[in-house]
Design a protein around this motif. Structure first.
Motif, short mmCIF file in Angstrom:
data_model
loop_
_atom_site.label_atom_id
_atom_site.label_comp_id
_atom_site.label_asym_id
_atom_site.label_seq_id
_atom_site.Cartn_x
_atom_site.Cartn_y
_atom_site.Cartn_z
N SER A 72 0.86 -1.19 0.00
CA SER A 72 0.00 0.00 0.00
C SER A 72 0.89 1.24 0.00
O SER A 72 1.74 1.39 0.87
CB SER A 72 -0.91 0.00 1.24
OG SER A 72 -1.98 0.89 1.07
N THR A 73 0.74 2.09 -1.01
CA THR A 73 1.60 3.25 -1.18
C THR A 73 0.78 4.54 -1.28
O THR A 73 -0.43 4.50 -1.50
CB THR A 73 2.46 3.09 -2.45
OG1 THR A 73 1.61 2.78 -3.57
CG2 THR A 73 3.47 1.97 -2.28
N ARG A 74 1.45 5.65 -1.12
CA ARG A 74 0.77 6.95 -1.05
C ARG A 74 -0.05 7.26 -2.29
O ARG A 74 -1.12 7.86 -2.20
CB ARG A 74 1.80 8.06 -0.84
CG ARG A 74 2.37 8.12 0.56
CD ARG A 74 3.26 9.35 0.69
NE ARG A 74 3.84 9.46 2.02
CZ ARG A 74 4.62 10.47 2.40
NH1 ARG A 74 4.92 11.44 1.53
NH2 ARG A 74 5.10 10.51 3.62
N ASP A 75 0.45 6.87 -3.45
CA ASP A 75 -0.24 7.25 -4.68
C ASP A 75 -1.63 6.62 -4.78
O ASP A 75 -2.61 7.32 -5.05
CB ASP A 75 0.61 6.90 -5.91
CG ASP A 75 1.08 5.46 -5.93
OD1 ASP A 75 0.80 4.72 -4.97
OD2 ASP A 75 1.75 5.06 -6.91
N VAL A 76 -1.72 5.31 -4.54
CA VAL A 76 -3.02 4.65 -4.64
C VAL A 76 -3.94 5.03 -3.47
O VAL A 76 -5.15 5.16 -3.64
CB VAL A 76 -2.88 3.12 -4.74
CG1 VAL A 76 -2.42 2.72 -6.13
CG2 VAL A 76 -1.93 2.57 -3.69
N ILE A 77 -3.35 5.25 -2.31
CA ILE A 77 -4.15 5.71 -1.16
C ILE A 77 -4.71 7.09 -1.47
O ILE A 77 -5.89 7.38 -1.21
CB ILE A 77 -3.31 5.75 0.13
CG1 ILE A 77 -2.88 4.33 0.54
CG2 ILE A 77 -4.09 6.41 1.26
CD1 ILE A 77 -1.92 4.30 1.71
N GLY A 78 -3.87 7.95 -2.04
CA GLY A 78 -4.32 9.31 -2.37
C GLY A 78 -5.42 9.32 -3.40
O GLY A 78 -6.39 10.07 -3.28
N ALA A 79 -5.29 8.47 -4.44
CA ALA A 79 -6.32 8.41 -5.47
C ALA A 79 -7.63 7.89 -4.90
O ALA A 79 -8.71 8.37 -5.24
CB ALA A 79 -5.84 7.52 -6.62
N ALA A 80 -7.54 6.89 -4.01
CA ALA A 80 -8.74 6.34 -3.38
C ALA A 80 -9.40 7.38 -2.48
O ALA A 80 -10.63 7.52 -2.46
CB ALA A 80 -8.39 5.09 -2.59
N ASN A 81 -8.59 8.12 -1.75
CA ASN A 81 -9.13 9.13 -0.85
C ASN A 81 -9.83 10.25 -1.62
O ASN A 81 -10.90 10.74 -1.22
CB ASN A 81 -8.00 9.71 0.01
CG ASN A 81 -8.52 10.58 1.12
OD1 ASN A 81 -9.39 10.19 1.89
ND2 ASN A 81 -7.99 11.80 1.22
N THR A 82 -9.24 10.65 -2.75
CA THR A 82 -9.86 11.67 -3.59
C THR A 82 -11.23 11.22 -4.07
O THR A 82 -12.21 11.97 -4.01
CB THR A 82 -8.96 11.99 -4.80
OG1 THR A 82 -7.72 12.53 -4.34
CG2 THR A 82 -9.63 13.00 -5.73
N GLN A 83 -11.31 9.98 -4.54
CA GLN A 83 -12.57 9.46 -5.07
C GLN A 83 -13.62 9.30 -3.97
O GLN A 83 -14.79 9.68 -4.15
CB GLN A 83 -12.34 8.13 -5.78
CG GLN A 83 -13.60 7.44 -6.28
CD GLN A 83 -14.30 8.19 -7.39
OE1 GLN A 83 -13.96 9.33 -7.70
NE2 GLN A 83 -15.29 7.56 -8.00
N ALA A 84 -13.22 8.77 -2.83
CA ALA A 84 -14.17 8.59 -1.73
C ALA A 84 -14.70 9.94 -1.24
O ALA A 84 -15.90 10.10 -0.99
CB ALA A 84 -13.50 7.83 -0.59
#
Length: 211
Positions: A72-84
């Motif tokens: 789990s890395t910042r980029d995918v976490i960030g993209a998921a957080n933006t969408q949620a």
């Protein structure tokens, strides 16, 4: 001849057991700590706890199929957080939103990093209370009770929410395709709570993959 058969059988059994031990060793360690059993609260969401819980249940699926586990890395976490966050804010359950710079997954990933060849996304809509399709007795003050047992319906914890969402993705062929895709090496997840939603709060969640 008997000795040879026994020896070959022994080696075969040993290989199976050894493979099982290696597979077990590669599986994610169980979630430890009472923090995962805290009830979710729209006023203070711990995205890290949720992400870790989703990662755990998702990697259990990968492990059972002999696939490498996700990081789990910042980029995918960030993209998921933006969408949620945007789904919750706009009250729109969709992969594509009318939000500048975050209209689709490609835009959301490019806003985080250019270091990806492919990406995928699972989304889900759920409720703050653990209904899970079970019949319940409505209540204006959110004091829901299960119809069959008359027991109070509890609020989701980070553990129960992650487990329920991952299970729903696993039982959907298209969502499972993302989870078991060999091209993806990392995963991030996030969610938001719309307190204006039905049944005292709706959950919008996103799970993003990249490789």
């Amino acid at each position: 001849m008997i000795h040879s058969i026994f020896r070959n059988s022994f080696l075969a059994v040993f290989f199976v057991l050894f493979s099982a031990v290696l597979a077990q060793a590669a599986c994610p360690a169980p979630l430890q700590g009472s923090a995962y059993d805290r009830q979710i609260n729209s006023g203070s969401i711990n995205q890290d706890l949720f992400n870790r819980a989703v990662l755990y249940y998702t990697n259990k699926i990968r492990c059972r199929r002999g696939l490498p586990l996700f990081n789990s890395t910042r980029d995918v976490i960030g993209a998921a957080n933006t969408q949620a966050r945007n789904m919750t804010r706009t009250r729109t359950y969709s992969h594509n939103l009318n939000v500048a710079g975050a209209r689709d997954l490609r835009e959301r990933m490019r806003a985080q990093t250019r270091n990806f060849r492919s990406a995928g996304e699972n989304i889900a809509k759920n409720f703050v209370y653990i209904l899970n399709g079970r019949p319940y007795i409505p209540a204006e003050n959110c004091a829901f009770r299960y119809l069959a047992t008359r027991q109070p319906v509890p609020i989701h914890t980070y553990r129960s929410l992650a487990q329920e969402l991952v299970k729903s993705w696993e039982t959907s062929r298209d969502h499972l395709t993302n989870i078991i895709n060999r091209r993806y090496t990392r995963m991030g997840a996030a969610f938001g709570i719309d307190r204006r939603g039905q049944l005292c709060g709706e959950v919008y969640a996103s799970q993003v993959f990249a490789g």
